[in-house]
Scaffold this active site. Sequence first.
Site: not given
Length: 250
Positions: A95, A11, A97, A212, A167, A9, A173
């Site tokens: 996701h 991003k 985010e 991560s 996730e 991904n 991150g």
Amino acid sequence: MRRKLVAGNWKMNGSAESIRGLLQGIRDGAAGVSAVELAVFSPFVYLAQVQQQLHGSAVAWGAQTLSEHASGAYTGEVAGPMLKDFGCAYAIVGHSERRTLYGESDQAVANKFAAARKVGIKPILCVGETLEEREKGITESVVERQLKAVLDLEGIGAFGEAVIAYEPVWAIGTGKTATSAQAQDVHAFIRAKLAALDAKVAGQTRILYGGSMKAANAGELLAMADIDGGLIGGASLEAKEFLAIAKAGC
Ligand code: PGA
């Protein structure tokens, strides 16, 4: 037997030039990790380039999100049929985010999941708890709620082909990975929820871990019984590191 999927991904990262090198590196290295399926998720504007460079290779590609709608007056959105035009095999939906920064509700995520399937694109449904939710001990109920919205709309049958990515938001991150035991617990919980509805489908569904993940911890995570691959953010921006994660799953 579930074939592992290692998905990058990207991003909102990259340029035409950096992506050219990244795709070339992944394409060149893919043969060495053929036991694992590879996929990359570029920003929308580079999908034509991704298609051009990966066409005819074993590497799949997809989008990081899509509209709930097939067409119409939705300024700034990109629809499933458009992604299909550019050869997308997958689309990430929900996701964290998107959920937190853009307010996507469980229902909107379920609608996106349905929109992808409608055009033959396999959704990768992201679920996961925040740090606060983990500390409150409600990880399972959060994941169950996120899953239920999709199951209610699309049914268990949708999950033979669709992929789930667990996730934990606190691991994305942050450099803080869930331990393999923490991840396995939630993956087993998700699979048990699916199995309660259809054992065969539950056995087929790939459940990826994300947060991560990198070459240094991939081997341990990918060795767990219910971890069927990874959704990789930061570590997918370098071909060598991304391929090393895939190698750990071979
Ligand atoms: P990360 O991102 O690997 O950079 O933690 C994972 C993701 O958000 O899918």
